[in-house]
Design a protein around this motif. Structure first.
Motif, mmCIF file in Angstrom:
data_model
loop_
_atom_site.group_PDB
_atom_site.id
_atom_site.type_symbol
_atom_site.label_atom_id
_atom_site.label_comp_id
_atom_site.label_asym_id
_atom_site.label_seq_id
_atom_site.Cartn_x
_atom_site.Cartn_y
_atom_site.Cartn_z
ATOM 1 N N GLU A 225 -22.962 -44.836 10.847
ATOM 2 C CA GLU A 225 -21.583 -45.449 11.673
ATOM 3 C C GLU A 225 -21.234 -46.486 10.709
ATOM 4 N N SER A 226 -22.074 -47.413 10.026
ATOM 5 C CA SER A 226 -21.521 -48.394 9.176
ATOM 6 C C SER A 226 -20.435 -47.732 7.976
ATOM 7 N N LEU A 227 -21.106 -46.556 7.426
ATOM 8 C CA LEU A 227 -20.436 -46.117 6.426
ATOM 9 C C LEU A 227 -19.180 -45.379 6.922
ATOM 10 N N LEU A 228 -19.098 -44.797 7.815
ATOM 11 C CA LEU A 228 -17.943 -44.065 8.178
ATOM 12 C C LEU A 228 -16.784 -45.106 8.764
ATOM 13 N N ARG A 229 -17.414 -46.173 9.481
ATOM 14 C CA ARG A 229 -16.439 -47.082 9.961
ATOM 15 C C ARG A 229 -15.696 -47.924 8.630
ATOM 16 N N GLY A 230 -16.576 -48.207 7.558
ATOM 17 C CA GLY A 230 -15.877 -48.935 6.526
ATOM 18 C C GLY A 230 -15.047 -47.795 5.902
ATOM 19 N N SER A 231 -15.069 -46.731 5.835
ATOM 20 C CA SER A 231 -14.472 -45.778 4.870
ATOM 21 C C SER A 231 -12.811 -45.637 5.199
ATOM 22 N N PRO A 232 -11.700 -45.954 4.437
ATOM 23 C CA PRO A 232 -10.558 -45.982 4.792
ATOM 24 C C PRO A 232 -9.969 -44.223 5.037
ATOM 25 N N LEU A 233 -10.582 -43.792 5.584
ATOM 26 C CA LEU A 233 -10.158 -42.340 6.159
ATOM 27 C C LEU A 233 -8.711 -42.038 6.705
ATOM 28 N N ASN A 234 -7.842 -41.012 6.169
ATOM 29 C CA ASN A 234 -6.736 -40.751 6.752
ATOM 30 C C ASN A 234 -7.147 -39.784 7.802
ATOM 31 N N LEU A 235 -7.618 -40.047 9.041
ATOM 32 C CA LEU A 235 -8.222 -38.796 9.636
ATOM 33 C C LEU A 235 -7.254 -38.117 10.375
ATOM 34 N N PRO A 236 -6.073 -38.241 10.663
ATOM 35 C CA PRO A 236 -4.999 -37.203 11.333
ATOM 36 C C PRO A 236 -4.580 -36.333 10.317
ATOM 37 N N ARG A 237 -4.659 -36.629 9.149
ATOM 38 C CA ARG A 237 -4.250 -35.718 8.031
ATOM 39 C C ARG A 237 -5.275 -35.018 7.256
ATOM 40 N N LEU A 238 -6.438 -35.444 7.495
ATOM 41 C CA LEU A 238 -7.904 -34.793 6.963
ATOM 42 C C LEU A 238 -7.920 -33.219 6.897
ATOM 43 N N THR A 239 -7.647 -32.798 7.994
ATOM 44 C CA THR A 239 -7.562 -31.060 8.164
ATOM 45 C C THR A 239 -6.633 -30.657 7.624
ATOM 46 N N PRO A 240 -5.313 -30.947 7.642
ATOM 47 C CA PRO A 240 -4.305 -30.147 6.824
ATOM 48 C C PRO A 240 -4.425 -30.460 5.329
ATOM 49 N N GLU A 241 -4.967 -31.627 4.892
ATOM 50 C CA GLU A 241 -4.924 -31.722 3.467
ATOM 51 C C GLU A 241 -6.270 -31.148 3.010
ATOM 52 N N PHE A 242 -7.285 -31.014 3.955
ATOM 53 C CA PHE A 242 -8.575 -29.861 3.325
ATOM 54 C C PHE A 242 -8.082 -28.460 3.182
ATOM 55 N N ARG A 243 -7.080 -27.925 4.160
ATOM 56 C CA ARG A 243 -6.918 -26.652 4.210
ATOM 57 C C ARG A 243 -5.866 -26.363 2.919
ATOM 58 N N LEU A 244 -5.076 -27.332 2.529
ATOM 59 C CA LEU A 244 -4.306 -27.128 1.417
ATOM 60 C C LEU A 244 -5.130 -27.247 0.109
ATOM 61 N N LEU A 245 -6.354 -27.926 -0.013
ATOM 62 C CA LEU A 245 -7.166 -28.045 -0.903
ATOM 63 C C LEU A 245 -7.999 -26.833 -1.121
ATOM 64 N N ALA A 246 -8.346 -26.423 0.003
ATOM 65 C CA ALA A 246 -8.974 -25.021 0.325
ATOM 66 C C ALA A 246 -8.299 -23.764 -0.169
ATOM 67 N N ARG A 247 -7.099 -23.709 0.073
ATOM 68 C CA ARG A 247 -6.191 -22.546 -0.466
ATOM 69 C C ARG A 247 -5.897 -22.561 -1.928
ATOM 70 N N ARG A 248 -5.973 -23.791 -2.521
ATOM 71 C CA ARG A 248 -5.725 -24.175 -3.700
ATOM 72 C C ARG A 248 -6.866 -23.680 -4.613
ATOM 73 N N ARG A 249 -8.042 -24.115 -4.119
ATOM 74 C CA ARG A 249 -9.210 -24.125 -4.979
ATOM 75 C C ARG A 249 -10.173 -22.982 -4.674
ATOM 76 N N GLY A 250 -9.700 -22.235 -3.492
ATOM 77 C CA GLY A 250 -10.385 -21.115 -3.082
ATOM 78 C C GLY A 250 -11.908 -21.540 -2.736
ATOM 79 N N CYS A 251 -12.112 -22.886 -2.046
ATOM 80 C CA CYS A 251 -13.486 -23.190 -1.462
ATOM 81 C C CYS A 251 -13.390 -23.638 -0.174
ATOM 82 N N SER A 252 -14.506 -23.695 0.453
ATOM 83 C CA SER A 252 -14.670 -24.058 1.890
ATOM 84 C C SER A 252 -15.220 -25.197 2.291
ATOM 85 N N ARG A 253 -15.736 -25.905 1.301
ATOM 86 C CA ARG A 253 -16.497 -27.141 1.129
ATOM 87 C C ARG A 253 -16.214 -28.155 0.188
ATOM 88 N N PHE A 254 -16.045 -29.334 0.589
ATOM 89 C CA PHE A 254 -15.541 -30.486 -0.191
ATOM 90 C C PHE A 254 -16.397 -31.631 -0.104
#
Length: 566
Positions: A225-254
Motif C-alpha cells: 500500500e505504501s509503495l503504490l500510494r507513493g507511486s505517481p501512476l497515471n492510472l486512468p491512462r495505464l490501460t490504453p498505454e499498456f495496450r499500445l506498448l503490447a501491440r508495438r512490442r508483442g508482449c503481454s507483460r510489462f
C-alpha cells in the motif's frame, strides 16, 4: 535555449535548432540516403524538420540532486524506425543518448544508425526508453496529443481550467463523473489514489489489483500500500498505454520498477481486447526478462502536478506543452522558456552592530565604507588578521569557507545552477550585472571548473580577463583543466585552457595525473594531451593509476571482442 531553438526550427534549420538545444548530431543524412535509399532518407528528413530538440530535452527523465534536477545519465531514447515495414527491424533507427556521467555536460547526442538496433529493440531494462509511439514528446506535428495522453479531455487538462488556472478543491468531482468527461474522471481516480483508496482507484481505472506483498528472500520488506500510494501512476491512462506498448512490442507483460524490493507487474487477464489489466507486485530478480514501461507512459505528467500545486505558472512551461495542455491560455508571441536571471538585489550585512546595505557593482562589492577603510581591512586580511561584517563577505564569496548572507547564498546557487544546465547567456548576464566572477561554490569550484558544462568561447576570455586563476583547485584538489578532462569537457575547451596557460603537469591528491585520467575515462579525443604529458613529465603521478588504467583498457577490449563474436 527554447527561443533560439524554436526560431531555427521554424526557419527550417533543424541542425541549428539542435545546436541551440545543446544536441550534438552524430550522423550525416546524405549517408542514410546512400545506404538505405532516397525514400528512407526522405522520411528521416521529414521527421528532422519537425523534430523539437528543446521539447525532447524538456520531457526526458530527470533526477533530483542537491535541490535541482539533472538528466538521468546513460539512457537511450528511441524516436523512430525507418524503411519498409518488413525491413524496419534492420533499418535505420533515430535515437537520442543522454550524458554518460551525471557530473558532465548536459548535452544530448542524436544518432541515426543501424548498428546496435537489435540490441535496442530487444532491451528489457531501464536504460532504453521506446518513444516511437510517443511522438507528442518530440514531434511538432503531434504535440496536441499531450492533453489526451495525460488524461485530459477535449477542452482542458486534469485539475485545471482551459486557461491553466488550477481548479479549487471544491471544483473537483466528489463522485465518479463517468467516461463522458475524461479530465474529471482522471481527477476522480487520481484523488482516490492520493487518498490511499487504492482498490477503489484501480477498480475505477479498470485495473485489477493484487495487494499481496512480493514473495522474496531478500531482507528488504515491501509494504504494497505504501509503495503504490507513493507511486505517481497515471492510472486512468495505464490501460490504453499498456495496450499500445503490447501491440508495438508483442508482449503481454510489462513491469514498472519502483525499488530494490519490488516492481509493479502489469499483465492481461487473458489475451486479446477482452482481457483486463491486472497489477501486482513482484521481486525484480524474477522479472529479468519482462520489459519495462517507459516512465513517460506510466507517470503522471510532472508539469501538471507543478501547475496544480501552484509551484509553476502555466506560462512558464515549454510553449508547446502549455499550448497543448491549456487551449485557452494566452501565450505571448514567440517562444518563451524559463525566466532569465534577475539583476542581483542588494542585500543586508550585519557589520559592527549595524545593518549595512551591500550590492554588486562592476565585479565587486559596493559597501558603505570609505575606500581608505577598505584598503586598511584588505591589508589586515593579507597579514592574517580577522575581518568581519561587510569585509568578510568578499573572501567568503571567493572561497569555500566563511559564512555568506542568505541572499548571497541564493545568488551563488543560481549562478552555478545556470552553469550546470549550460546557460552561458544567463551566467554572462549575471556577470554583466556586476556579480564577482571569482566566486566558488560549496565544493570549492570556480567558474573555470564549470566551463566543461557551458559553451566556453565567450565565458573563458571573460573570466580570465577578470583575473581568474587557471591553477585554482577545488576541494578534490583538481584544477579546471583536470576537471575538463575528467568530466567530459570538449577537446576545444581543453585546448583553450592549455593555450591560456593551464599547467599540464598537475596531479590530484590521489596521485592521478592528466595522462591517467585521460586513459581511465577513455578520452581518445585527448590522446594528444596524454602523449604530451608523458613526454614532458615522464613518471608523473602514482604508478598504481597507470596499472589501473591498463586493467580498464584490457577490460574494454575484452568486452568489445565478446560483443563482436556474439
Amino acid at each position: 535555449m527554447i527561443e533560439q531553438a524554436t526560431a531555427h526550427r521554424l526557419a527550417g534549420d533543424w541542425a541549428a535548432a539542435c545546436a541551440a538545444a545543446r544536441v550534438d548530431i552524430a550522423f550525416v543524412p546524405a549517408e542514410i540516403a546512400a545506404g538505405h535509399g532516397g525514400e528512407t532518407a526522405a522520411d528521416l528528413l521529414d521527421d528532422l524538420r519537425h523534430f523539437v530538440p528543446d521539447l525532447l530535452r524538456w520531457h526526458l527523465p530527470r533526477y533530483v540532486r542537491g535541490g535541482h534536477t539533472r538528466l538521468v545519465p546513460g539512457r537511450t531514447v528511441l524516436l523512430a524506425r525507418y524503411g519498409p515495414p518488413a525491413d524496419r527491424p534492420a533499418g535505420p533507427l533515430l535515437f537520442v543518448t543522454t550524458p554518460g556521467r551525471p557530473e558532465g555536460p548536459q548535452r544530448l547526442v542524436l544518432h541515426c544508425a543501424v548498428a546496435g538496433v537489435q540490441e535496442f529493440l530487444g532491451d528489457t531494462g531501464p536504460r532504453v526508453h521506446d518513444w516511437t509511439s510517443a511522438r507528442h514528446l518530440w514531434d511538432a506535428r503531434h504535440t496536441a496529443a499531450l492533453r489526451e495522453r495525460c488524461g485530459g479531455g477535449r477542452d482542458r487538462a486534469p485539475f485545471c481550467r482551459a486557461d491553466g488556472t488550477p481548479l479549487p478543491p471544491e471544483g473537483l468531482p466528489t463522485a465518479d463523473p463517468g467516461s463522458h468527461d475524461p479530465a474529471a474522471r482522471t481527477e476522480w481516480i487520481t484523488r482516490l489514489h492520493e487518498h490511499g483508496e487504492l482498490e477503489a482507484a484501480f477498480a475505477a481505472a479498470g485495473i485489477g489489483l493484487d495487494l499481496n506483498p512480493p514473495a522474496t528472500r531478500s531482507w528488504y520488506r515491501v509494504d504494497p500500500e505504501s509503495l503504490l500510494r507513493g507511486s505517481p501512476l497515471n492510472l486512468p491512462r495505464l490501460t490504453p498505454e499498456f495496450r499500445l506498448l503490447a501491440r508495438r512490442r508483442g508482449c503481454s507483460r510489462f513491469q514498472i520498477p519502483r525499488n530494490h524490493g519490488a516492481a509493479i507487474l502489469l499483465e492481461l487477464s487473458e489475451p486479446g481486447p477482452a482481457g483486463t489489466l491486472r497489477a501486482s507486485l513482484a521481486p525484480p530478480d524474477r522479472l529479468a526478462t519482462v520489459p519495462h514501461v517507459p516512465e513517460a507512459f506510466w507517470r503522471r505528467l510532472p508539469d501538471l502536478d507543478l501547475v496544480r500545486s501552484g509551484q509553476v505558472a502555466p506560462a512558464r512551461l515549454h510553449p508547446l506543452v502549455a499550448g497543448a495542455l491549456f487551449p485557452a491560455l494566452e501565450v505571448a508571441d514567440g517562444a518563451a522558456g524559463p525566466p532569465g536571471p534577475q539583476a542581483p538585489e542588494p542585500f543586508r550585512v550585519r557589520c559592527r552592530g549595524e545593518w549595512h546595505r551591500v550590492a554588486w557593482a562592476d565585479g565587486g562589492l559596493r559597501m558603505p565604507h570609505a575606500e581608505e577603510e577598505q584598503r586598511r581591512e584588505r591589508a589586515l586580511r593579507a597579514l592574517g588578521g580577522a575581518v568581519t561584517g561587510c569585509f568578510a563577505v568578499q573572501p567568503a564569496w571567493a572561497s569555500d569557507s566563511g559564512r555568506l548572507p542568505k541572499a548571497l547564498r541564493a545568488q551563488r546557487a543560481d549562478l552555478f545552477r545556470r552553469a550546470e544546465h549550460g546557460d552561458a547567456p544567463g551566467v554572462l548576464a549575471l556577470l554583466d550585472a556586476g556579480v564577482d566572477p571569482h566566486v566558488r561554490d560549496g565544493a570549492g569550484r570556480t567558474l573555470l571548473h564549470a566551463l566543461h558544462l557551458l559553451d566556453h568561447e565567450e565565458l573563458l576570455p571573460r573570466v580570465l580577463a577578470a583575473g581568474a586563476d587557471l591553477e585554482a583547485t577545488d576541494r578534490s584538489g583538481r584544477t579546471p583543466l583536470f576537471t575538463a578532462a575528467s568530466e567530459g569537457g570538449s577537446r576545444t575547451l581543453v585546448e583553450a585552457l592549455i593555450a591560456a596557460g593551464a599547467s599540464i603537469g598537475s596531479v590530484d591528491p590521489s596521485g592521478m595525473s592528466l595522462a591517467h585520467v585521460i586513459k581511465l575515462r577513455r578520452r581518445g579525443d585527448l590522446a594528444f594531451l596524454r602523449d604530451r604529458v608523458r613526454t614532458e613529465h615522464p613518471g608523473l603521478g602514482d604508478d598504481r593509476w597507470e596499472a589501473r588504467a591498463r586493467v580498464s583498457a584490457t577490460r574494454t577490449m575484452n568486452t568489445t571482442d565478446e560483443g563482436t563474436h556474439t
